[in-house]
Design a protein around this motif. Structure first.
Motif, short mmCIF file in Angstrom:
data_model
loop_
_atom_site.label_atom_id
_atom_site.label_comp_id
_atom_site.label_asym_id
_atom_site.label_seq_id
_atom_site.Cartn_x
_atom_site.Cartn_y
_atom_site.Cartn_z
N PRO A 195 0.80 -1.24 0.00
CA PRO A 195 0.00 0.00 0.00
C PRO A 195 0.83 1.28 0.00
CG PRO A 195 -0.12 -1.12 2.13
CD PRO A 195 0.55 -2.06 1.19
N ASP A 196 2.13 1.18 0.30
CA ASP A 196 2.99 2.36 0.30
C ASP A 196 3.58 2.66 -1.07
OD1 ASP A 196 4.44 -0.06 0.54
OD2 ASP A 196 6.22 1.04 1.23
N SER A 197 3.31 1.84 -2.06
CA SER A 197 3.90 2.02 -3.40
C SER A 197 3.31 3.24 -4.11
CB SER A 197 3.65 0.78 -4.25
OG SER A 197 4.03 1.00 -5.59
N GLU B 127 -0.64 6.08 -6.28
CA GLU B 127 -0.74 7.50 -6.65
C GLU B 127 -0.75 7.68 -8.16
OE1 GLU B 127 2.05 11.51 -6.37
OE2 GLU B 127 2.42 9.85 -4.98
N ILE B 128 0.14 6.98 -8.84
CA ILE B 128 0.26 7.10 -10.30
C ILE B 128 -1.02 6.66 -11.00
CG2 ILE B 128 1.44 6.18 -12.34
CD1 ILE B 128 3.13 8.18 -10.87
N SER B 129 -1.58 5.55 -10.55
CA SER B 129 -2.74 4.98 -11.24
C SER B 129 -4.05 5.66 -10.84
CB SER B 129 -2.85 3.48 -10.94
OG SER B 129 -3.11 3.26 -9.56
N ALA C 98 3.32 0.86 -14.36
CA ALA C 98 4.56 0.45 -13.71
C ALA C 98 5.73 1.29 -14.19
CB ALA C 98 4.82 -1.03 -13.95
N TYR C 99 5.77 1.60 -15.49
CA TYR C 99 6.86 2.41 -16.03
C TYR C 99 6.84 3.82 -15.44
CZ TYR C 99 9.09 -0.63 -19.43
OH TYR C 99 9.84 -1.62 -20.00
N TYR D 226 9.07 -1.00 -6.06
CA TYR D 226 8.16 -2.09 -6.41
C TYR D 226 7.89 -2.08 -7.92
CZ TYR D 226 7.32 -1.74 -1.38
OH TYR D 226 7.49 -1.67 -0.02
N ALA D 227 7.70 -0.89 -8.46
CA ALA D 227 7.47 -0.76 -9.90
C ALA D 227 8.70 -1.19 -10.68
CB ALA D 227 7.09 0.68 -10.24
N GLN D 228 9.88 -0.80 -10.20
CA GLN D 228 11.10 -1.17 -10.91
C GLN D 228 11.28 -2.69 -10.91
OE1 GLN D 228 13.19 1.03 -12.64
NE2 GLN D 228 13.74 -0.98 -13.45
N SER D 229 10.90 -3.33 -9.82
CA SER D 229 10.98 -4.79 -9.75
C SER D 229 10.04 -5.43 -10.76
CB SER D 229 10.64 -5.25 -8.32
OG SER D 229 10.66 -6.66 -8.24
#
Length: 320
Positions: free
Chosen positions: A201-203, A207-209, A220-221, A230-233
């Protein structure tokens, strides 16, 4: 001047284009596919648009040498043996088009058409061999060898999305497990992104989505660019699996160009550079001199690939 008409029959839209002999698009028209419906009705729309394109450009229809159509599904000798989105089964599409339009016609698979388009006037122009991998809702592909589409003896070749990347892995929509499509399609990335969001939940993904229901293939990008670990992973894992597909293709065929197309190719070097880096670490590829390694590039033609490739296909058929 010689002209061709290219047609891209999609599940949502039928797009037609009038092209010159260098495969430059002069004019485009589209209508809703409204699938499923009879192939006869679809071909009536194509015939109407073909004549309309010429009228709009002030060209006599007699100046059109031929019409090429790109269509999803398994296609051999102008017959669509199966296309799920269109509900086509053993449809003699080439014959119907020629009867409706009174021109020489040719029909090919849409992913093959995209590959041929890049070969004829896109990122593969000037090369003799190219493999295209298209990443969208699913993963498709096309193979061009010495300027010709390689479709297999039965029309079902170049199904890049169903290379096995993980034996016994995720269930694919085709019914097999571990297919490349199940790991590096935009659909797979969206599903993986949602799972990561629910567990973290902290990712910044939230916010982005703007919420889990708004996640798309770019989420993710975008979050990775803002430093979200998390997105980079997610991106690293996505590219790792894509590299498995590319390595398999390169090892088998050694094409001059591997062209990454579909919606995900919009990421450009953010996708291509790390993919090339991962592929270059393969033991067999490392043994090749850098000048002899296939180049990995992003597609240039994007949404126009279908009509350009279809036009290039009929042009090639007329030269036989």
């Amino acid at each position: 001047m010689r002209y061709y008409i290219g047609v891209d029959i999609g599940g949502t839209n039928i797009v037609t284009g009038l092209l010159d002999e260098d495969f430059n698009i002069l004019q485009k028209l589209s209508v809703k596919t409204n699938a499923p419906r009879a192939a006869e009705s679809i071909c009536d729309d194509i015939a109407t648009m073909s004549h309309k394109l010429c009228e709009m450009q002030g060209i006599n229809f007699d100046e059109v040498l031929g019409i090429g159509a790109a269509c999803p599904g398994v296609i051999k000798d102008g017959v669509v043996s199966f296309a799920s989105n269109l509900k086509f089964e053993n449809v003699p599409l080439k014959g119907i088009l020629e009867r409706k339009i009174h021109k020489k016609c040719a029909v090919c698979n849409d992913a093959n058409a995209a590959a041929l388009a890049e070969y004829a006037s896109g990122s593969g122009k000037g090369y003799n061999s190219l493999v295209a991998i298209t990443i969208g809702t699913g993963v498709g592909g096309g193979i061009i060898l010495n300027g010709r589409i390689w479709e297999g003896f039965n029309g079902a070749g170049a199904e890049m999305g169903h290379i096995i990347a993980v034996p016994g892995g995720r269930l694919c929509t085709c019914g097999n497990r571990g297919c490349l499509e199940a790991y590096c399609s935009a659909t797979a990335l969206i599903n993986d992104t949602k799972e990561v969001m629910l567990n973290n939940p902290d990712s910044k993904l939230w916010e982005i989505s703007g919420g889990i229901d708004n996640v798309d293939g770019q989420t993710a990008y975008l979050a990775a660019k803002q430093g979200d670990k998390y997105a980079q992973s997610l991106i690293d894992r996505f590219i790792k699996y894509l590299s498995i597909g590319v390595v398999n293709v390169v090892t088998l065929l050694q094409p001059e160009i591997v062209c990454i197309g579909g919606g995900m190719s919009a990421e450009g070097e953010n996708l291509i550079a790390p993919l090339d880096e991962m592929v270059s670490h393969n033991a067999i590829i490392k043994t090749l001199a850098k000048a002899h390694r296939p180049k990995i590039v992003a597609a240039h033609l994007l949404n126009d690939a279908g009509i350009v490739g279809a036009a290039a296909h009929i042009a090639g058929e007329l030269k036989k």
